[in-house]
Design a protein around this motif. Structure first.
Motif, PDB file in Angstrom:
ATOM      1  N   THR A   1      30.074  18.665  11.298  1.00  0.00           N
ATOM      2  CA  THR A   1      29.883  17.243  11.600  1.00  0.00           C
ATOM      3  C   THR A   1      30.888  16.387  10.839  1.00  0.00           C
ATOM      4  N   VAL A   2      31.120  16.703   9.573  1.00  0.00           N
ATOM      5  CA  VAL A   2      32.126  15.957   8.812  1.00  0.00           C
ATOM      6  C   VAL A   2      33.489  16.125   9.482  1.00  0.00           C
ATOM      7  N   ALA A   3      33.824  17.357   9.859  1.00  0.00           N
ATOM      8  CA  ALA A   3      35.113  17.638  10.508  1.00  0.00           C
ATOM      9  C   ALA A   3      35.274  16.840  11.798  1.00  0.00           C
ATOM     10  N   ALA A   4      34.198  16.640  12.525  1.00  0.00           N
ATOM     11  CA  ALA A   4      34.246  15.894  13.789  1.00  0.00           C
ATOM     12  C   ALA A   4      34.521  14.400  13.563  1.00  0.00           C
ATOM     13  N   LEU A   5      34.327  13.913  12.346  1.00  0.00           N
ATOM     14  CA  LEU A   5      34.532  12.495  12.028  1.00  0.00           C
ATOM     15  C   LEU A   5      35.937  12.189  11.504  1.00  0.00           C
ATOM     16  N   VAL A   6      36.726  13.229  11.271  1.00  0.00           N
ATOM     17  CA  VAL A   6      38.040  13.079  10.643  1.00  0.00           C
ATOM     18  C   VAL A   6      39.121  12.849  11.689  1.00  0.00           C
ATOM     19  N   ASP A   7      40.143  12.073  11.312  1.00  0.00           N
ATOM     20  CA  ASP A   7      41.312  11.850  12.162  1.00  0.00           C
ATOM     21  C   ASP A   7      42.355  12.928  11.853  1.00  0.00           C
ATOM     22  N   TYR A   8      42.815  13.626  12.865  1.00  0.00           N
ATOM     23  CA  TYR A   8      43.791  14.710  12.716  1.00  0.00           C
ATOM     24  C   TYR A   8      45.118  14.344  13.345  1.00  0.00           C
ATOM     25  N   PRO A   9      46.210  14.921  12.846  1.00  0.00           N
ATOM     26  CA  PRO A   9      46.279  15.803  11.670  1.00  0.00           C
ATOM     27  C   PRO A   9      45.922  15.019  10.406  1.00  0.00           C
ATOM     28  N   PHE A  10      45.333  15.706   9.463  1.00  0.00           N
ATOM     29  CA  PHE A  10      44.798  15.116   8.246  1.00  0.00           C
ATOM     30  C   PHE A  10      45.542  15.708   7.059  1.00  0.00           C
TER      31      PHE A  10
ATOM     32  N   ASP B   1      43.350  20.579  12.364  1.00  0.00           N
ATOM     33  CA  ASP B   1      42.260  20.316  13.297  1.00  0.00           C
ATOM     34  C   ASP B   1      40.909  20.566  12.637  1.00  0.00           C
ATOM     35  N   ALA B   2      39.849  20.364  13.403  1.00  0.00           N
ATOM     36  CA  ALA B   2      38.488  20.502  12.877  1.00  0.00           C
ATOM     37  C   ALA B   2      38.194  21.925  12.403  1.00  0.00           C
TER      38      ALA B   2
ATOM     39  N   ALA C   1      36.888   8.314  -0.546  1.00  0.00           N
ATOM     40  CA  ALA C   1      36.838   8.423   0.921  1.00  0.00           C
ATOM     41  C   ALA C   1      37.145   7.067   1.532  1.00  0.00           C
ATOM     42  N   TRP C   2      37.831   7.108   2.670  1.00  0.00           N
ATOM     43  CA  TRP C   2      38.153   5.905   3.438  1.00  0.00           C
ATOM     44  C   TRP C   2      37.838   6.153   4.900  1.00  0.00           C
ATOM     45  N   VAL C   3      37.278   5.132   5.537  1.00  0.00           N
ATOM     46  CA  VAL C   3      37.015   5.147   6.973  1.00  0.00           C
ATOM     47  C   VAL C   3      37.770   3.967   7.559  1.00  0.00           C
ATOM     48  N   ASN C   4      38.449   4.186   8.694  1.00  0.00           N
ATOM     49  CA  ASN C   4      39.167   3.091   9.327  1.00  0.00           C
ATOM     50  C   ASN C   4      39.238   3.324  10.826  1.00  0.00           C
ATOM     51  N   GLY C   5      39.566   2.272  11.543  1.00  0.00           N
ATOM     52  CA  GLY C   5      39.720   2.359  12.992  1.00  0.00           C
ATOM     53  C   GLY C   5      41.119   2.842  13.342  1.00  0.00           C
ATOM     54  N   ILE C   6      41.185   3.762  14.285  1.00  0.00           N
ATOM     55  CA  ILE C   6      42.459   4.279  14.781  1.00  0.00           C
ATOM     56  C   ILE C   6      42.655   3.673  16.168  1.00  0.00           C
ATOM     57  N   CYS C   7      43.754   2.948  16.331  1.00  0.00           N
ATOM     58  CA  CYS C   7      44.042   2.315  17.626  1.00  0.00           C
ATOM     59  C   CYS C   7      44.369   3.392  18.657  1.00  0.00           C
ATOM     60  N   ARG C   8      43.717   3.310  19.784  1.00  0.00           N
ATOM     61  CA  ARG C   8      43.953   4.281  20.854  1.00  0.00           C
ATOM     62  C   ARG C   8      44.747   3.679  22.010  1.00  0.00           C
TER      63      ARG C   8
ATOM     64  N   ASP D   1      38.936   3.970  17.599  1.00  0.00           N
ATOM     65  CA  ASP D   1      38.119   5.126  17.270  1.00  0.00           C
ATOM     66  C   ASP D   1      37.970   5.146  15.746  1.00  0.00           C
ATOM     67  N   VAL D   2      36.777   4.933  15.233  1.00  0.00           N
ATOM     68  CA  VAL D   2      36.557   4.889  13.795  1.00  0.00           C
ATOM     69  C   VAL D   2      36.466   6.316  13.270  1.00  0.00           C
ATOM     70  N   ARG D   3      37.290   6.594  12.268  1.00  0.00           N
ATOM     71  CA  ARG D   3      37.410   7.952  11.730  1.00  0.00           C
ATOM     72  C   ARG D   3      37.531   7.942  10.213  1.00  0.00           C
ATOM     73  N   VAL D   4      37.276   9.087   9.617  1.00  0.00           N
ATOM     74  CA  VAL D   4      37.576   9.317   8.208  1.00  0.00           C
ATOM     75  C   VAL D   4      39.076   9.512   8.125  1.00  0.00           C
ATOM     76  N   VAL D   5      39.746   8.685   7.320  1.00  0.00           N
ATOM     77  CA  VAL D   5      41.206   8.769   7.225  1.00  0.00           C
ATOM     78  C   VAL D   5      41.686   9.269   5.861  1.00  0.00           C
ATOM     79  N   ALA D   6      40.793   9.341   4.872  1.00  0.00           N
ATOM     80  CA  ALA D   6      41.192   9.855   3.575  1.00  0.00           C
ATOM     81  C   ALA D   6      39.990  10.444   2.845  1.00  0.00           C
ATOM     82  N   LEU D   7      40.223  11.579   2.218  1.00  0.00           N
ATOM     83  CA  LEU D   7      39.284  12.218   1.281  1.00  0.00           C
ATOM     84  C   LEU D   7      40.165  12.690   0.136  1.00  0.00           C
TER      85      LEU D   7
END
Length: 182
Positions: free
Chosen positions: A93-102, A115-116, A157-164, A172-178
């Motif tokens: 589930t955490v992996a599904a929330l991440v923006d890739y490539p990470f 990838d996830a 941790a950081w969460v941000n919107g990724i423009c599509r 698309d709101v994703r985890v962008v940093a850990l």
């Protein structure tokens, strides 16, 4: 432009005006309110409203997200899912929330995650105990919001919107940093 009064200021103002009505009690404090009603029936003074229940009001954070990043509902959904998944050690589930490539840094070296599937394999290297604590212990009402996104703890941790799209209307709101905190 609508101005907000911070919750501590409201509490201070309420304390200064004894004849003013008590501030609204959030749902989380309804148990305390029920015991206060029972105390009033017995003729004893009611206990004070728990400050923690009032301070945990998410409205200021939601307003900041709306003002700086966009629809807070999108962000709040991802933030709460991330906290629940990390608490449960649910790597998928955490992996599904991440923006890739990470990319992150571990032991001073870049760690690239394509990838996830790769994220799940390296979950324990990526989501260290310190990062997991920062995520799970973070109160929503105390998140820091700026143009870079929503920050947990000291930057773990950081969460941000990724423009599509080019106009950034589809986000698309994703985890962008850990990462280790500062």
């Amino acid at each position: 432009m609508k101005k907000l009064i911070a919750t501590p200021m409201v509490l201070w103002l309420a304390a200064c005006a004894p004849s003013a009505p008590e501030p609204a009690i959030p749902v989380a404090a309804t148990t305390a309110a029920a015991s206060a009603d029972a105390a009033d029936a017995a003729g004893t003074p009611a206990p004070a409203t728990p400050v923690a229940a009032v301070v945990d009001d998410p409205s200021a954070v939601n307003q900041s997200i709306d003002d700086v990043l966009g629809d807070h509902v999108l962000y709040e959904t991802v933030i709460r899912r991330l906290q629940q998944a990390v608490a449960a050690r649910d790597a998928a589930t955490v992996a599904a929330l991440v923006d890739y490539p990470f990319t992150t840094v571990r032991d001073g070296q870049p760690l690239k995650v394509a990838d996830a599937d790769a994220f799940v394999r390296d979950y324990d290297r990526i989501v260290t105990p310190a990062i997991a604590d920062a995520i799970t212990k973070q109160k929503y009402s105390q998140l820091m919001v700026n143009y870079k996104g929503v920050m947990f703890g000291n930057g773990e941790a950081w969460v941000n919107g990724i423009c599509r799209d080019n106009a950034c209307k589809d986000v698309d709101v994703r985890v962008v940093a850990l990462q280790p905190g500062t």
